[in-house]
Design an enzyme around this catalytic site. Structure first.
Site, PDB file in Angstrom:
ATOM      1  N   ARG A  12       0.838  -1.301  -0.105  1.00 58.54           N
ATOM      2  CA  ARG A  12      -0.017   0.181   0.048  1.00 58.54           C
ATOM      3  C   ARG A  12       1.082   1.323   0.073  1.00 58.54           C
ATOM      4  O   ARG A  12       2.041   1.211   0.393  1.00 58.54           O
ATOM      5  CB  ARG A  12      -0.770  -0.038   1.232  1.00 58.54           C
ATOM      6  CG  ARG A  12      -1.929  -1.029   1.011  1.00 58.54           C
ATOM      7  CD  ARG A  12      -3.002  -0.892   2.299  1.00 58.54           C
ATOM      8  NE  ARG A  12      -2.427  -0.846   3.624  1.00 58.54           N
ATOM      9  CZ  ARG A  12      -2.596   0.139   4.513  1.00 58.54           C
ATOM     10  NH1 ARG A  12      -3.597   1.100   4.626  1.00 58.54           N
ATOM     11  NH2 ARG A  12      -2.287  -0.068   5.752  1.00 58.54           N
ATOM     12  N   GLY A  84       5.484   1.578   8.330  1.00 55.52           N
ATOM     13  CA  GLY A  84       5.354   2.911   9.347  1.00 55.52           C
ATOM     14  C   GLY A  84       3.869   3.013   9.657  1.00 55.52           C
ATOM     15  O   GLY A  84       2.945   2.968   8.537  1.00 55.52           O
ATOM     16  N   GLN A 141       7.866  17.528  14.539  1.00 55.92           N
ATOM     17  CA  GLN A 141       6.324  17.865  14.063  1.00 55.92           C
ATOM     18  C   GLN A 141       5.592  18.209  15.165  1.00 55.92           C
ATOM     19  O   GLN A 141       5.504  16.872  15.853  1.00 55.92           O
ATOM     20  CB  GLN A 141       5.903  16.714  13.097  1.00 55.92           C
ATOM     21  CG  GLN A 141       4.441  16.858  12.619  1.00 55.92           C
ATOM     22  CD  GLN A 141       4.194  18.537  12.081  1.00 55.92           C
ATOM     23  OE1 GLN A 141       4.768  19.045  11.348  1.00 55.92           O
ATOM     24  NE2 GLN A 141       3.143  18.973  12.668  1.00 55.92           N
ATOM     25  N   GLN A 144       4.001  14.779  17.035  1.00 57.90           N
ATOM     26  CA  GLN A 144       4.420  13.555  16.577  1.00 57.90           C
ATOM     27  C   GLN A 144       5.789  13.327  17.415  1.00 57.90           C
ATOM     28  O   GLN A 144       6.543  13.050  16.783  1.00 57.90           O
ATOM     29  CB  GLN A 144       4.847  13.621  15.244  1.00 57.90           C
ATOM     30  CG  GLN A 144       3.360  13.555  14.322  1.00 57.90           C
ATOM     31  CD  GLN A 144       3.747  13.064  12.896  1.00 57.90           C
ATOM     32  OE1 GLN A 144       4.826  13.728  12.189  1.00 57.90           O
ATOM     33  NE2 GLN A 144       3.001  12.052  12.252  1.00 57.90           N
ATOM     34  N   TYR A 147       6.575   9.859  16.471  1.00 58.10           N
ATOM     35  CA  TYR A 147       7.062   9.516  14.939  1.00 58.10           C
ATOM     36  C   TYR A 147       8.195  10.173  14.666  1.00 58.10           C
ATOM     37  O   TYR A 147       9.039   9.526  14.192  1.00 58.10           O
ATOM     38  CB  TYR A 147       5.675   9.914  14.275  1.00 58.10           C
ATOM     39  CG  TYR A 147       5.834   9.803  12.592  1.00 58.10           C
ATOM     40  CD1 TYR A 147       5.247   8.582  12.014  1.00 58.10           C
ATOM     41  CD2 TYR A 147       6.611  10.711  11.950  1.00 58.10           C
ATOM     42  CE1 TYR A 147       5.386   8.342  10.735  1.00 58.10           C
ATOM     43  CE2 TYR A 147       6.339  10.448  10.437  1.00 58.10           C
ATOM     44  CZ  TYR A 147       5.753   9.365   9.879  1.00 58.10           C
ATOM     45  OH  TYR A 147       5.966   9.102   8.544  1.00 58.10           O
ATOM     46  N   TYR A 179       5.535  15.199   2.657  1.00 56.93           N
ATOM     47  CA  TYR A 179       3.981  14.917   2.713  1.00 56.93           C
ATOM     48  C   TYR A 179       3.834  14.326   1.357  1.00 56.93           C
ATOM     49  O   TYR A 179       3.907  15.124   0.199  1.00 56.93           O
ATOM     50  CB  TYR A 179       3.249  16.387   3.218  1.00 56.93           C
ATOM     51  CG  TYR A 179       3.432  16.440   4.608  1.00 56.93           C
ATOM     52  CD1 TYR A 179       2.251  16.000   5.400  1.00 56.93           C
ATOM     53  CD2 TYR A 179       4.194  17.062   5.432  1.00 56.93           C
ATOM     54  CE1 TYR A 179       2.374  16.112   6.906  1.00 56.93           C
ATOM     55  CE2 TYR A 179       4.664  17.071   6.580  1.00 56.93           C
ATOM     56  CZ  TYR A 179       3.344  16.734   7.381  1.00 56.93           C
ATOM     57  OH  TYR A 179       3.554  17.005   8.729  1.00 56.93           O
TER      58      TYR A 179
HETATM   59  N1  CAA Z   1       2.201  24.291  15.658  1.00 55.40           N
HETATM   60  C1  CAA Z   1       1.842  25.199  16.906  1.00 55.40           C
HETATM   61  N2  CAA Z   1       0.860  25.051  17.481  1.00 55.40           N
HETATM   62  C2  CAA Z   1       0.038  24.037  16.963  1.00 55.40           C
HETATM   63  C3  CAA Z   1       0.224  23.510  15.663  1.00 55.40           C
HETATM   64  C4  CAA Z   1       1.259  23.613  15.058  1.00 55.40           C
HETATM   65  N3  CAA Z   1       1.589  22.806  14.104  1.00 55.40           N
HETATM   66  N4  CAA Z   1      -1.072  22.748  15.521  1.00 55.40           N
HETATM   67  C5  CAA Z   1      -1.954  22.953  16.557  1.00 55.40           C
HETATM   68  N5  CAA Z   1      -1.476  23.591  17.301  1.00 55.40           N
HETATM   69  C6  CAA Z   1      -2.208  24.374  18.277  1.00 55.40           C
HETATM   70  C7  CAA Z   1      -3.566  24.686  17.958  1.00 55.40           C
HETATM   71  O1  CAA Z   1      -3.630  26.063  17.523  1.00 55.40           O
HETATM   72  C8  CAA Z   1      -4.221  24.792  19.397  1.00 55.40           C
HETATM   73  O2  CAA Z   1      -3.823  25.939  20.141  1.00 55.40           O
HETATM   74  P1  CAA Z   1      -4.881  26.590  21.088  1.00 55.40           P
HETATM   75  O3  CAA Z   1      -5.180  25.563  21.979  1.00 55.40           O
HETATM   76  O4  CAA Z   1      -4.513  27.637  21.416  1.00 55.40           O
HETATM   77  O5  CAA Z   1      -6.159  26.748  20.082  1.00 55.40           O
HETATM   78  C9  CAA Z   1      -3.514  23.531  20.379  1.00 55.40           C
HETATM   79  O6  CAA Z   1      -2.213  23.405  19.616  1.00 55.40           O
HETATM   80  C10 CAA Z   1      -4.261  22.202  20.278  1.00 55.40           C
HETATM   81  O7  CAA Z   1      -4.235  21.849  18.930  1.00 55.40           O
HETATM   82  P2  CAA Z   1      -5.566  20.998  18.505  1.00 55.40           P
HETATM   83  O8  CAA Z   1      -6.835  21.153  18.951  1.00 55.40           O
HETATM   84  O9  CAA Z   1      -5.522  20.563  17.336  1.00 55.40           O
HETATM   85  O10 CAA Z   1      -5.160  19.619  19.246  1.00 55.40           O
HETATM   86  P3  CAA Z   1      -5.600  18.253  19.389  1.00 55.40           P
HETATM   87  O11 CAA Z   1      -5.095  17.478  20.525  1.00 55.40           O
HETATM   88  O12 CAA Z   1      -7.017  17.941  18.905  1.00 55.40           O
HETATM   89  O13 CAA Z   1      -4.861  17.492  17.840  1.00 55.40           O
HETATM   90  C11 CAA Z   1      -2.996  16.791  16.764  1.00 55.40           C
HETATM   91  C12 CAA Z   1      -3.284  17.588  17.955  1.00 55.40           C
HETATM   92  C13 CAA Z   1      -3.538  15.374  16.611  1.00 55.40           C
HETATM   93  C14 CAA Z   1      -1.462  16.702  16.926  1.00 55.40           C
HETATM   94  C15 CAA Z   1      -3.435  17.616  15.726  1.00 55.40           C
HETATM   95  O14 CAA Z   1      -2.836  18.868  15.716  1.00 55.40           O
HETATM   96  C16 CAA Z   1      -2.736  17.012  14.358  1.00 55.40           C
HETATM   97  O15 CAA Z   1      -3.353  15.822  13.835  1.00 55.40           O
HETATM   98  N6  CAA Z   1      -1.810  17.320  13.334  1.00 55.40           N
HETATM   99  C17 CAA Z   1      -1.026  17.069  12.519  1.00 55.40           C
HETATM  100  C18 CAA Z   1       0.215  16.395  13.064  1.00 55.40           C
HETATM  101  C19 CAA Z   1       0.785  16.049  11.519  1.00 55.40           C
HETATM  102  O16 CAA Z   1       1.260  16.669  10.654  1.00 55.40           O
HETATM  103  N7  CAA Z   1       1.026  14.919  11.374  1.00 55.40           N
HETATM  104  C20 CAA Z   1       1.565  14.220  10.046  1.00 55.40           C
HETATM  105  C21 CAA Z   1       0.879  12.939   9.616  1.00 55.40           C
HETATM  106  S1  CAA Z   1       1.503  12.304   8.171  1.00 55.40           S
HETATM  107  C22 CAA Z   1       2.908  11.728   8.352  1.00 55.40           C
HETATM  108  O17 CAA Z   1       3.500  11.672   9.267  1.00 55.40           O
HETATM  109  C23 CAA Z   1       3.692  11.560   7.124  1.00 55.40           C
HETATM  110  C24 CAA Z   1       5.203  11.942   7.066  1.00 55.40           C
HETATM  111  O18 CAA Z   1       6.116  11.301   7.233  1.00 55.40           O
HETATM  112  C25 CAA Z   1       5.017  13.456   6.603  1.00 55.40           C
END
Ligand code: CAA
Length: 240
Positions: A12, A84, A141, A144, A147, A179
């Site tokens: 996949r 992964g 990140q 993460q 990760y 990404y």
């Molecule tokens: N930098 C700084 N602050 C951030 C932020 C960031 N990147 N993202 C969110 N915040 C802040 C929000 O603004 C929020 O602040 P307030 O409370 O002041 O409003 C606070 O952090 C909490 O944010 P969330 O409500 O989003 O928190 P949550 O607990 O619901 O979710 C999370 C957290 C699950 C990590 C979500 O933010 C998320 O999914 N982030 C994406 C993570 C990501 O990029 N993953 C990559 C997956 S793909 C991959 O990994 C493949 C690869 O190799 C590239």
């Protein structure tokens, strides 16, 4: 005899593309999968690449699995550690299971698989090990810690094993994709994904084939002087 490649998480996403590109480039290939039987069946039907099922986070399963593949198809010349998972969450809400599952599947799996093939590669005087890291192992990140730690660990493992293997005709390299347009990224919340794409100078997600092309290069005889390095492949999102 054509060289023989094994790709973990090979049915996949990025792994599927890597498996198919290796086949197109003339290698014999097997793809390893763990849970998604339906996807593995479809992949095998469409590509005619044999698939084997085991959990790469389990050392004994890797021992048994590689023994079975070797008995059926011969020793492995090229190992692509691609399997992964993500279990995103901020540290202050992260469960131990989120941490350990990601570390075991993304990093310990590389030890588990390298350990099975390295002695044979050393004896035969040839090998290519290609470990799929991530931009998030390079820059960190938000959400993460698990990760990012695992993917950074892969880069360290790559550098150390490259030194140990250099005199034996074995190269060990990593690729750090940014990404890429796969289910893992497509399932991110839309607002988060939109913000991420806005940070990519090339202005789009990468395609799995773009990662596969780097694997083909590193697997080739031509890449024999490249070892211990990490190819960064992220549309300009982060420079190392
Ligand atoms: N930098 C700084 N602050 C951030 C932020 C960031 N990147 N993202 C969110 N915040 C802040 C929000 O603004 C929020 O602040 P307030 O409370 O002041 O409003 C606070 O952090 C909490 O944010 P969330 O409500 O989003 O928190 P949550 O607990 O619901 O979710 C999370 C957290 C699950 C990590 C979500 O933010 C998320 O999914 N982030 C994406 C993570 C990501 O990029 N993953 C990559 C997956 S793909 C991959 O990994 C493949 C690869 O190799 C590239």
């Amino acid at each position: 005899m054509k060289k023989f490649a094994l790709v973990t998480g090979g049915t996949r996403g990025i792994g599927s593309s890597i498996s198919q590109s290796l086949k197109q480039a003339g290698y014999r290939v097997v793809a390893i999968y763990h849970a998604n039987q339906e996807a593995a069946n479809t992949f095998q039907e469409n590509t005619e690449i044999p698939t084997y099922k085991w959990d790469v986070s389990d050392f004994k399963a890797c021992q048994a699995g590689v023994a079975r593949v070797t008995k059926d198809l011969g020793p492995i010349d090229i190992l692509v550690n691609n399997a992964g998972i993500t279990r995103d969450g901020v540290m202050h809400k992260m469960e131990y299971a989120q941490w350990i599952d990601v570390l075991q599947t993304n990093l310990t799996s590389c030890f588990n698989m390298c350990r099975q093939v390295i002695e044979s590669m050393r004896e035969r005087g040839f090998g290519r090990i290609i470990n799929i890291s991530s931009i998030n192992g390079q820059k960190g990140q938000f959400g993460q810690t698990n990760y990012s730690a695992a993917k950074a660990g892969i880069i360290g493992l790559t550098k150390a094993l490259a030194q140990e293997s250099a005199t034996k005709g074995i190269t060990v390299n990593a690729i750090a994709p940014g990404y890429i347009n796969t289910k893992m990224v497509q399932t991110l919340p839309t607002d988060i994904l939109t913000k991420i794409i806005a940070q990519i100078p090339v202005g789009r997600l990468g395609e799995p084939e773009e990662v596969a092309r780097a694997v083909i290069f590193l697997a080739s005889q031509d890449a024999g002087f490249i070892t211990g390095t990490t190819i960064t492949l992220n549309g300009g999102q982060y420079f190392t």
